[in-house]
Design an enzyme around this catalytic site. Structure first.
Site, short mmCIF file in Angstrom:
data_model
loop_
_atom_site.label_atom_id
_atom_site.label_comp_id
_atom_site.label_asym_id
_atom_site.label_seq_id
_atom_site.Cartn_x
_atom_site.Cartn_y
_atom_site.Cartn_z
N ASP A 144 0.79 -1.11 -0.04
CA ASP A 144 -0.05 -0.14 0.18
C ASP A 144 0.85 1.27 -0.09
O ASP A 144 2.15 1.31 0.03
CB ASP A 144 -0.95 -0.02 1.22
CG ASP A 144 -2.05 0.81 0.75
OD1 ASP A 144 -2.26 1.55 -0.11
OD2 ASP A 144 -2.95 0.61 1.58
C1 NOJ Z 1 -4.08 3.79 0.19
C2 NOJ Z 1 -5.16 3.09 0.09
O1 NOJ Z 1 -4.99 2.18 1.65
C3 NOJ Z 1 -5.35 1.68 -0.90
O2 NOJ Z 1 -6.61 1.14 -0.66
C4 NOJ Z 1 -5.47 2.43 -2.25
O3 NOJ Z 1 -5.43 1.53 -3.10
C5 NOJ Z 1 -4.12 3.40 -2.38
N1 NOJ Z 1 -3.85 4.14 -1.37
C6 NOJ Z 1 -3.79 3.82 -3.61
O4 NOJ Z 1 -4.56 4.96 -4.08
#
Ligand code: NOJ
Length: 754
Positions: A298
């Site tokens: 993430d």
């Molecule tokens: C953080 C989020 O937790 C995740 O779900 C998301 O896909 C990513 N950012 C990318 O935007």
């Protein structure tokens, strides 16, 4: 080395690489993308990798956001140069055919090896045509419709240059304070697993032959849905048994459905951040589940391991991540900055790097990008697919299917077609952009139809007067709009109050410690109810709310969540009975904050609840029962369940148990009912929940008609992680329970023998 020589050699290399890549591009007879497991593909990947420098390999393992949107705390300048230099093999937050083509051209024409980019994006519940938020969709219990929703999202996203979505989120959650429950499928593992599979299939389809499917990414692996106290990013602490029984199965379902990528979560699991957790990434994901795709972190998940107190510094964090099994670094630039040094220092092997690069290149091959890097950049398709009439119709249908009728006293709903006047009140009645909900891709509020717009159209058609008054804001303490709202209520046959949360109150980094209606909305509803005009409350929110007063005093309540582009017409369809509501809650609604976490499949404990005994598991100041239980939802029809039939009460590990129940529509209206089957394992080598969903069927019944609903259970359906961590069923007594929700169940006892 003189400059002229350098130029000549680089020119010769260039010709060589161009010919090599051209060979890949034109060596295949059809334009179908390659099966990554096919032998030829593997050889092609070998050839490409033999040309790659270590820097270029690390580049493939690097993912950056563009400046088109930020979904995290950092933005990196100069990503175009990163592409050119081979420092980044994938991008996110960039979409549209024009923009992705422009960036793809840099990769294909200007980088040394011309390796195409993958474009990712959070296409969570639609790209432009926005469908209901995932939790809302889950309340439909309609797997085909949910799969179709993901498929439409894939169709539109792929038409806008995208190859990869960061969805589905398959995190089970029993924690409504956590803002991200809106992205999931609710609290139940069984239903959540079926929905995970449906969504993966919808996004990925059978193959990428027509460039209308995208790679799915099941996230956030793992345990992210159980943050302590509901705060996003917070510590997770669960036993391996709870992890395996409750949180892991939707991942398993997603992997089995063929999901080609997995995203690690921000939280720790058993004291080790998920992003460097070998138990999660190797033991379970690769070895047990047999996952063959690539693992992405993430957003800055690697960097954050320093704050977790698990990595000494960024370089150490990168080593921990890659050695645990992470293939791609999202946005952290840790691989990009430090990984080469780690390889040179022998703290990471080149073999590890190669394995990751291979998985990423396999995905690019599967997408067909080596044959045609622009196959997802079809501007014509972009024009026709996005917002097509069929997509809008599918969104409206999914929206209707997601609305849960929570209360309907005196059959207030559906509203009669002939009415004199309706007071439409509330801060969400005409809030177009709010309809989208959180994580709404490239959705645009202006394309949404609000409740006011939809009802204005109906008013003109049906000849009633619509008295619209906003009354108050979602937040804040200003009550001066109440006077007009109350006046409108007095002058109308009925009040429709559209209230709830703002979309910013849910999603990532949006935990709440108070789940009552924000601001003065409930106060306004009290004044509206006091007028004596029947009040219908339409809720728009991203999570279960604590609304006991409204539950008692409103005449009718529709849980509309955030329904997306077609929210207004869908709500109109349900209010006026053009659609008979059929959805049922997939998350328990608590009565009070003190009850959280509250979920239907709790354990009995040694002192189960007894209202007449102080010394049992309960509260002194309120009931144990939720406001609305899991599986609950009404319809304009009524259904009668006959006694369930079970062919025999004893069955062996090899048999199957056939259970049936006759359900009759006892009303005047055709309607749909979700018939639910639960079991309880009465004695186990470890304690088991008081009930667990094991089957359901959504049936449509015309007025007065009946249907026999059949279920089949085998020992496999009754398996769990036993005391010695074996996944198997144990012989003994079980209750089989059937009913319309998790609380109103008839039960029969059966015996499972060896
Ligand atoms: C953080 C989020 O937790 C995740 O779900 C998301 O896909 C990513 N950012 C990318 O935007």
């Amino acid at each position: 080395m003189n400059n002229e020589y350098r130029m000549n050699t680089s020119f010769i290399y260039r010709i060589f690489y161009v010919s090599l890549i051209s060979f890949f591009l034109f060596s295949c007879k059809t334009q179908k993308p390659a099966d990554p497991l096919a032998k030829g593909v593997s050889q092609k990947i070998d050839s490409i990798m033999s040309l790659m420098t270590l820097d270029e390999k690390i580049g493939q393992m690097t993912l950056f956001t563009t400046d088109w949107g930020s979904t995290g705390p950092t933005i990196r300048e100069g990503y175009q140069d990163d592409i050119r230099q081979g420092r980044c093999g994938a991008l996110f937050n960039s979409h549209t055919t024009a923009f992705t083509r422009q960036l793809q051209e840099i990769a294909v024409k200007e980088s040394r090896l011309h390796i195409p980019l993958i474009f990712g994006y959070d296409v969570i519940h639609g790209y432009k045509t926005i469908f209901p938020m995932p939790l809302a969709e889950s309340c439909s219990w309609d797997l085909a419709a949910i799969e179709n929703s993901a498929s439409v999202a894939a169709d539109e996203a792929s038409a806008a240059g995208l190859h990869w979505t960061y969805a589905p989120m398959v995190d089970i959650s029993r924690e409504p304070r956590w803002g991200r429950v809106m992205e999931g499928a609710g609290e139940d593992t069984y239903l959540g697993s079926l929905i995970a599979r449906a969504r993966v299939r919808g996004f990925q389809g059978e193959n990428f032959d027509h460039a209308d499917k995208i790679i799915a990414c099941i996230k956030h692996y793992a345990g992210y849905g159980a943050p302590i106290a509901g705060k996003d990013y917070n510590t997770v602490d669960m036993s391996e048994r709870v992890f395996r029984d409750t949180y892991l199965p939707p991942y398993k379902a997603g992997v089995e459905a063929g999901a080609m990528s997995v995203m690690t979560s921000f939280n720790e699991y058993d004291g080790i951040p998920a992003t460097a957790n070998k138990f999660l990434l190797q033991t379970v994901l690769r070895n047990e589940l047999g996952f063959k795709g690539f693992v992405v972190t993430d957003y800055t998940g690697i960097n954050e391991m320093v704050n977790h107190g698990y990595a000494r510094d960024l370089s150490h964090a990168g080593e921990l991540a890659v050695n645990a099994g992470v293939d791609m670094d999202m946005q952290g630039a840790v691989f990009e900055q430090y990984l080469k040094n780690s390889v040179e220092g022998a703290r990471v092997t080149e073999k590890t790097i190669d394995a990751s690069v291979r998985r990423i290149l396999e995905a690019k091959f599967a997408l067909g990008l080596f044959k045609d890097p622009y196959r997802y950049c079809n501007a014509e398709r972009e024009k026709t697919v996005i917002f097509s009439a069929a997509n809008l119709e599918a969104a409206r249908d999914m929206a209707r299917k997601s609305i849960v009728l929570l209360k309907n006293e005196k059959s207030t709903l559906p509203l009669p077609k002939k009415m004199h006047s309706i007071a439409l009140v509330g801060p969400l009645a005409d809030a177009k952009s709010q309809m989208l909900g959180a994580w709404s891709g490239a959705g645009d509020g202006e394309s949404c139809i609000s409740v006011k717009e939809a009802l204005t159209e109906r008013a003109a058609k049906n000849g009633f007067k619509l008295n619209y008054v906003k009354g108050c804001e979602i937040e804040g303490d200003v009550t001066k709009g109440f006077t007009n709202a109350v006046m409108a209520a007095r002058n109308s046959d009925v009040v429709i109050a559209v209230v709830g949360e703002s979309k910013e109150m849910s999603g990532e980094a949006s935990a709440r410690s108070d789940l009552s209606l924000p601001g003065v909305q409930e106060q306004m509803i009290k004044e509206l109810v006091a007028t004596g005009t029947p009040v219908i409350v339409v809720l728009m929110n991203g999570r279960p709310l604590t609304i006991p007063w409204i539950a008692e005093h409103a005449r009718a309540i529709l849980e509309a969540w955030w329904l997306g582009t077609e929210a207004g017409p869908a709500i109109g369809d349900v209010l006026f009975g053009d659609y008979n509501p059929s959805a049922k809650l997939t998350m328990t609604f608590p009565r009070s904050m003190g009850q959280i976490p509250i979920y239907y499949n709790y354990k009995n404990t040694g002192r189960p609840y007894d209202p007449n005994s102080k010394w049992t598991s309960k509260y002194l100041d309120g009931p144990n029962a939720p406001l609305y239980p899991f599986g609950y939802g009404m319809s304009y029809s009524t259904f009668k369940y006959d006694s369930m039939q079970i062919a025999r009460t004893e069955f062996s590990m090899k048999d199957s148990l056939l259970i049936s129940v006759k359900v009759t529509n006892t009303s005047e209206k055709e309607g749909e009912e979700i018939v639910q089957l639960y079991v309880r394992d009465l004695v186990g080598s470890v304690t088991r929940p008081v009930k667990e969903l094991k089957g359901f069927e959504k049936i449509k019944l015309p007025s007065g008609q009946q249907k026999i609903v059949n279920f089949k259970l085998t020992a496999k359906d009754l398996a769990f992680y036993t005391a010695d961590m074996k996944f198997e069923a144990e012989p003994g007594k079980f209750w089989i329970m059937i009913g319309p929700d998790s609380e109103h169940l008839q039960k029969r006892e059966v015996n499972l023998i060896k």
